[in-house]
Each structure stands twice: as C-alpha cells, then as structure tokens.
Design a protein around this motif. Sequence first.
Motif, mmCIF file in Angstrom:
data_model
loop_
_atom_site.group_PDB
_atom_site.id
_atom_site.type_symbol
_atom_site.label_atom_id
_atom_site.label_comp_id
_atom_site.label_asym_id
_atom_site.label_seq_id
_atom_site.Cartn_x
_atom_site.Cartn_y
_atom_site.Cartn_z
ATOM 1 N N PHE A 166 0.809 -1.102 -0.056
ATOM 2 C CA PHE A 166 0.090 -0.134 -0.220
ATOM 3 C C PHE A 166 0.759 1.262 0.017
ATOM 4 C CE2 PHE A 166 -3.636 -2.799 1.434
ATOM 5 C CZ PHE A 166 -4.362 -2.485 0.411
ATOM 6 N N TYR A 167 2.028 1.298 0.778
ATOM 7 C CA TYR A 167 2.714 2.349 0.739
ATOM 8 C C TYR A 167 3.348 2.506 -0.772
ATOM 9 C CZ TYR A 167 6.442 5.793 2.184
ATOM 10 O OH TYR A 167 7.275 6.778 2.081
ATOM 11 N N LEU A 168 3.810 1.678 -1.185
ATOM 12 C CA LEU A 168 4.310 1.682 -2.653
ATOM 13 C C LEU A 168 3.256 2.042 -3.692
ATOM 14 C CD1 LEU A 168 6.318 -1.776 -2.818
ATOM 15 C CD2 LEU A 168 7.387 0.351 -2.709
ATOM 16 N N ALA A 169 1.934 1.680 -3.461
ATOM 17 C CA ALA A 169 0.906 2.153 -4.347
ATOM 18 C C ALA A 169 0.863 3.477 -4.367
ATOM 19 C CB ALA A 169 -0.304 1.693 -3.862
ATOM 20 N N ASN A 170 1.138 4.498 -3.146
ATOM 21 C CA ASN A 170 1.114 5.861 -2.981
ATOM 22 C C ASN A 170 2.203 6.236 -3.799
ATOM 23 O OD1 ASN A 170 -0.181 7.996 -1.953
ATOM 24 N ND2 ASN A 170 1.270 8.184 -0.465
ATOM 25 N N ARG A 171 3.177 5.574 -4.245
ATOM 26 C CA ARG A 171 4.205 6.007 -5.181
ATOM 27 C C ARG A 171 3.939 5.640 -6.556
ATOM 28 N NH1 ARG A 171 9.019 6.645 -2.268
ATOM 29 N NH2 ARG A 171 9.800 7.443 -4.213
ATOM 30 N N GLY A 172 2.667 5.196 -6.780
ATOM 31 C CA GLY A 172 2.250 4.666 -8.368
ATOM 32 C C GLY A 172 2.768 3.403 -8.577
ATOM 33 N N ILE A 173 3.170 2.642 -7.855
ATOM 34 C CA ILE A 173 3.711 1.300 -7.856
ATOM 35 C C ILE A 173 2.672 0.272 -7.819
ATOM 36 C CG2 ILE A 173 5.685 -0.538 -7.369
ATOM 37 C CD1 ILE A 173 6.704 1.937 -8.348
ATOM 38 N N LYS A 174 2.361 -0.766 -8.995
ATOM 39 C CA LYS A 174 1.447 -1.682 -8.878
ATOM 40 C C LYS A 174 2.458 -2.905 -8.137
ATOM 41 C CE LYS A 174 -1.295 -0.669 -12.829
ATOM 42 N NZ LYS A 174 -1.538 -0.957 -14.156
ATOM 43 N N ALA A 175 2.036 -3.106 -6.922
ATOM 44 C CA ALA A 175 2.621 -4.054 -6.122
ATOM 45 C C ALA A 175 1.567 -5.277 -5.708
ATOM 46 C CB ALA A 175 3.560 -3.556 -4.766
ATOM 47 N N ALA A 176 1.898 -6.246 -6.028
ATOM 48 C CA ALA A 176 1.144 -7.539 -5.477
ATOM 49 C C ALA A 176 2.178 -8.400 -4.154
ATOM 50 C CB ALA A 176 1.011 -8.619 -6.806
ATOM 51 N N ASN A 177 1.379 -9.068 -3.644
ATOM 52 C CA ASN A 177 2.100 -9.791 -2.553
ATOM 53 C C ASN A 177 1.301 -11.393 -2.484
ATOM 54 O OD1 ASN A 177 0.470 -10.258 0.061
ATOM 55 N ND2 ASN A 177 -0.040 -8.153 -0.490
ATOM 56 N N VAL A 178 2.213 -12.060 -2.397
ATOM 57 C CA VAL A 178 2.008 -13.725 -2.476
ATOM 58 C C VAL A 178 2.339 -14.298 -1.160
ATOM 59 C CG1 VAL A 178 2.292 -15.967 -3.493
ATOM 60 C CG2 VAL A 178 2.028 -13.679 -4.768
ATOM 61 N N PRO A 179 1.772 -14.842 -0.466
ATOM 62 C CA PRO A 179 2.230 -15.792 0.652
ATOM 63 C C PRO A 179 3.056 -16.988 0.315
ATOM 64 C CG PRO A 179 -0.190 -15.990 0.576
ATOM 65 C CD PRO A 179 0.199 -15.049 -0.631
ATOM 66 N N LEU A 180 4.184 -17.092 1.292
ATOM 67 C CA LEU A 180 4.853 -18.324 1.319
ATOM 68 C C LEU A 180 4.422 -19.344 2.381
ATOM 69 C CD1 LEU A 180 8.489 -17.166 0.052
ATOM 70 C CD2 LEU A 180 6.566 -17.825 -1.443
ATOM 71 N N VAL A 181 4.094 -20.437 1.934
ATOM 72 C CA VAL A 181 3.522 -21.228 2.878
ATOM 73 C C VAL A 181 4.101 -22.646 2.383
ATOM 74 C CG1 VAL A 181 1.571 -22.473 4.311
ATOM 75 C CG2 VAL A 181 1.387 -20.141 3.102
ATOM 76 N N PRO A 182 4.947 -23.365 3.472
ATOM 77 C CA PRO A 182 5.395 -24.637 3.400
ATOM 78 C C PRO A 182 4.523 -25.718 2.780
ATOM 79 C CG PRO A 182 6.393 -23.789 5.192
ATOM 80 C CD PRO A 182 5.144 -22.611 4.834
ATOM 81 N N ASN A 183 4.663 -26.620 1.929
ATOM 82 C CA ASN A 183 4.021 -27.581 1.319
ATOM 83 C C ASN A 183 2.860 -27.069 0.447
ATOM 84 O OD1 ASN A 183 5.504 -29.386 2.834
ATOM 85 N ND2 ASN A 183 4.468 -28.925 4.675
ATOM 86 N N LEU A 184 2.543 -25.802 0.430
ATOM 87 C CA LEU A 184 1.429 -25.318 -0.612
ATOM 88 C C LEU A 184 2.161 -24.749 -1.785
ATOM 89 C CD1 LEU A 184 -1.036 -23.571 2.055
ATOM 90 C CD2 LEU A 184 -1.195 -25.954 0.775
ATOM 91 N N PRO A 185 1.678 -24.856 -2.883
ATOM 92 C CA PRO A 185 1.902 -24.449 -4.058
ATOM 93 C C PRO A 185 1.889 -23.038 -4.227
ATOM 94 C CG PRO A 185 -0.162 -25.665 -4.640
ATOM 95 C CD PRO A 185 0.304 -25.840 -3.178
ATOM 96 N N ILE A 186 3.169 -22.354 -4.939
ATOM 97 C CA ILE A 186 2.891 -21.154 -5.237
ATOM 98 C C ILE A 186 2.268 -20.850 -6.496
ATOM 99 C CG2 ILE A 186 5.243 -20.395 -4.082
ATOM 100 C CD1 ILE A 186 6.344 -20.374 -6.934
ATOM 101 N N PRO A 187 1.696 -19.653 -6.660
ATOM 102 C CA PRO A 187 0.629 -19.402 -7.814
ATOM 103 C C PRO A 187 1.563 -19.823 -9.138
ATOM 104 C CG PRO A 187 0.608 -17.459 -6.517
ATOM 105 C CD PRO A 187 1.702 -18.428 -5.820
#
Length: 288
Positions: A166-187
């Motif tokens: 959200f702080y980066l968005a205020n600078r005009g940056i499109k920032a996504a975030n992805v949780p890392l959870v052991p034993n679960l596949p990443i997107p």
Amino acid sequence: MDTPPETQKINLHLVSDATGETLNAIARATTVQFGPVQIIHHRWSLIRTRFQLHRVLEGIEAEPGPVLSTLIDRTLRLELDTTCQRLNVKVVNVLDPVMTALQDVIGQQAEARPGRQYVLNADYFSRIDAMHYVLAHDDGQAQPGLAGADVVLVGVSRSSKTPTCFYLANRGIKAANVPLVPNLPIPPGLEEIKCPVIGLTLAAEALIDIRRHRLRLIGGGAQTGPIRADSSDYVDEDAVKAELLWARRFCNSHGWPTIDVTRRSIEETAATVLQLMEAWHNRKAKGN
C-alpha cells in the motif's frame, strides 16, 4: 532523591496552503531528534485567503510557538511574516531554499500556485490505479493479474507484505504480494514473471510476537482475514524458525533478493524495495 526535570513544552504551528503533508513529514523527521520535549502540533491546512490566514494568526497569538510554513502566495506570506515578527515568533518558510536553488539553475521564477502538486494529472491517476491493483492482488488474490505487477513481494504470513504494498501504491507502484506457505504450491507463473520478485523476512522472535498479537485480535472478534488452522505451529518457535528458513531458501533458489524487515519501518522497507527494483531494471537494460 533528585526530582526529574520538567518536560519542556512548545507549540509548533504548521501552516500550509495545501494538505500539509510536506510539513507533517518535515515535522516528524525533525522533532524526533530532540529529547524529552512535548511538542503540541497545530496544523493549519488549505490556507488560501486572508480570512483563513487571520484564523491562523489568532491561533499563533493565543499559543505562541515556532511556525513552519509552505505558503506560496506572496501577500499571505508577507502578512504571516510580519505578524510573527511582531509576536517575536520564529517563522521558517521551508520551501524557500529549494525554490531559490531551482530558480537559479532553471533561470525562471516559480509560479505561485498553491497545491499544484495535487492536480489531477496522469501521475495522480497512476497512484489511484496502483491502489486499486494492490487491493485486487493482496495476499495472493487474482493470480492471473500478477503479470501486470511492477513488483511482487513474497514472504511468510505477517511479514509486512500488505502495508508495504500500500505504501508503494502511493508512489504509483503496482505491487502484488504472495504468501509463502510450506507444502503449498505457489501461484502458477510466479517463477516466470517479468518483474522483480522480492522476499520479505524477519527474526523469528519478532514474527512470533506479531502473530500472537494477531491471534489475540481474532480471539477478541477482530478477525480481518484468514488465518492458518494449525495455530499452534503458527506461533511455535521451532515451527516458525523452520518456516522462515524454508522461505529464505526458497527465495535464494529462485534468485530473489530478500529484505530483513525486523527493525525497519514500512517506509524504510519500501525504500529498499525501490532500490532493488531500480537495480533489477538496470541489469535488464544491460542484458543481464
């Protein structure tokens, strides 16, 4: 037994013809450098007429103290300076040194137009668009849209990914975030994404404290998002250390840089993200 010294108290007036964010930032950056001083902030924003200024001058006279100003209008500035001089109150027009330096280099006078930094231009709408993007792509949501990100932050749960985005968005940056959870596949597609991917990590003790606070909030009915069912592992020291180690190794195996946010503010973390983004783009420009 010695009596502790009484805390000094001063009034600080922040006078702006716009929102006052510039003065708020300057005040935060400077007042923290002093010891036990109680500073009472008087914020006067959107001051653009003599009538509005008279209210400010009455406030300064009632509770005298130093004045920080970003007023651009010369008539209002003169009246503010004159009144402060009469009251023997220090006034600092904080934009003057920078404006003077730029005028000398550019060779023209600045336009005295209040609030010009807040016009509804392309930069403004870029920040709004980035904010919508962060909302839509928080915590691994809308995974196909990750291709449109300027940066993707990854990390274990409660590693400050969302507030940094959200702080980066205020600078005009499109920032996504992805949780890392052991034993679960990443997107799917995250490993081939065409933008910087940056990991956030922190010390296990700090993460456990944050997660325990989170669990207390949920227990009190203040749930604001999903939580893992295995809450015992969520705050277990050995489990948390293993989770952090796995996440760090996962980032290293993909060549993703990591930032330790343990003692960093959101602002400091975002600044480091921007530096890493710039380095990534520089390498791409050189074909590396």
